[in-house]
Design a protein around this motif. Structure first.
Motif, PDB file in Angstrom:
ATOM      1  N   LEU A   1      -1.932  -4.362   2.345  1.00 21.57           N
ATOM      2  CA  LEU A   1      -3.271  -4.334   1.762  1.00 21.57           C
ATOM      3  C   LEU A   1      -4.209  -3.584   2.687  1.00 21.57           C
ATOM      4  O   LEU A   1      -4.251  -3.852   3.889  1.00 21.57           O
TER       5      LEU A   1
ATOM      6  N   SER B   1       1.762   1.809  -5.650  1.00 22.31           N
ATOM      7  CA  SER B   1       0.517   1.168  -5.223  1.00 22.31           C
ATOM      8  C   SER B   1      -0.346   0.774  -6.403  1.00 22.31           C
ATOM      9  O   SER B   1      -0.178   1.260  -7.517  1.00 22.31           O
TER      10      SER B   1
ATOM     11  N   VAL C   1       4.497  -6.120   0.992  1.00 23.82           N
ATOM     12  CA  VAL C   1       3.202  -5.775   0.411  1.00 23.82           C
ATOM     13  C   VAL C   1       2.236  -5.493   1.552  1.00 23.82           C
ATOM     14  O   VAL C   1       2.198  -6.236   2.534  1.00 23.82           O
TER      15      VAL C   1
ATOM     16  N   ALA D   1       2.501  -8.020  -5.624  1.00 21.09           N
ATOM     17  CA  ALA D   1       1.342  -7.129  -5.564  1.00 21.09           C
ATOM     18  C   ALA D   1       0.352  -7.455  -6.681  1.00 21.09           C
ATOM     19  O   ALA D   1      -0.865  -7.452  -6.463  1.00 21.09           O
TER      20      ALA D   1
ATOM     21  N   ILE E   1      -3.317  -1.576  -2.551  1.00 17.06           N
ATOM     22  CA  ILE E   1      -2.185  -2.471  -2.353  1.00 17.06           C
ATOM     23  C   ILE E   1      -0.907  -1.650  -2.516  1.00 17.06           C
ATOM     24  O   ILE E   1      -0.678  -1.067  -3.578  1.00 17.06           O
TER      25      ILE E   1
ATOM     26  N   TYR F   1      -3.462  -8.692  -6.304  1.00 13.95           N
ATOM     27  CA  TYR F   1      -4.511  -7.982  -7.051  1.00 13.95           C
ATOM     28  C   TYR F   1      -5.416  -8.974  -7.772  1.00 13.95           C
ATOM     29  O   TYR F   1      -6.639  -8.927  -7.652  1.00 13.95           O
TER      30      TYR F   1
END
Length: 148
Positions: free
Chosen positions: A31, A51, A29, A86, A76, A90
């Protein structure tokens, strides 16, 4: 992100190499807190990684340097088998920024784990954050700055 002058390279060991780490499977992952137009080219040109985009308003206590709310955009990216991680990231970001406007060290640790950082690197980052925050605090009895 590779030219970020605020976070020293030693504190952010994935900086600038997220794409390579994800391709090798060493990171699942990634960011980015940037507008889509300023993402690293590797992430915008190739649609290799699915994403999520989180747009939220961070509510902060206003002071002389900050004003009320600030719009944040998080991108992300994740390897296909890591959508759950993910999604967790979030929701962590969404709840922190929309409810309290800040992230606690415990949540920073969890975010670091999701992003694939080693515990040692997470603790180094948290130490740097603490040092940075401490450097921003001025003594209460300091005379006001006449230039403000």
């Amino acid at each position: 992100m590779a030219d970020d002058i605020y976070i020293p390279q030693a504190v952010n060991p994935h900086q600038g190499i997220e794409w390579q780490l994800m391709q090798k499977g060493d990171k699942n992952v990634a960011l980015f807190a940037l507008h889509r137009e300023t993402l690293p080219d590797e992430f915008t040109k190739a649609e290799t990684f699915p994403s999520l985009t989180l747009e939220c308003i961070a509510h902060q206590k206003p002071n002389k340097r900050r004003r009320g709310a600030k719009q944040l955009i998080f991108n992300i990216f994740f390897n296909p088998n890591h959508e759950q991680d993910a999604q967790i990231l979030y929701h962590l970001l969404e709840s922190c920024y929309q409810q309290t406007g800040k992230i606690t060290p415990q949540i920073e640790r969890r975010i670091g784990q999701i992003l694939g950082y080693k515990d040692k690197d997470i603790e180094t980052y948290l130490h740097w954050v603490q040092q940075f925050q401490n450097s921003l605090h001025l003594p209460k009895n300091m005379p006001p700055n006449p230039f403000i």
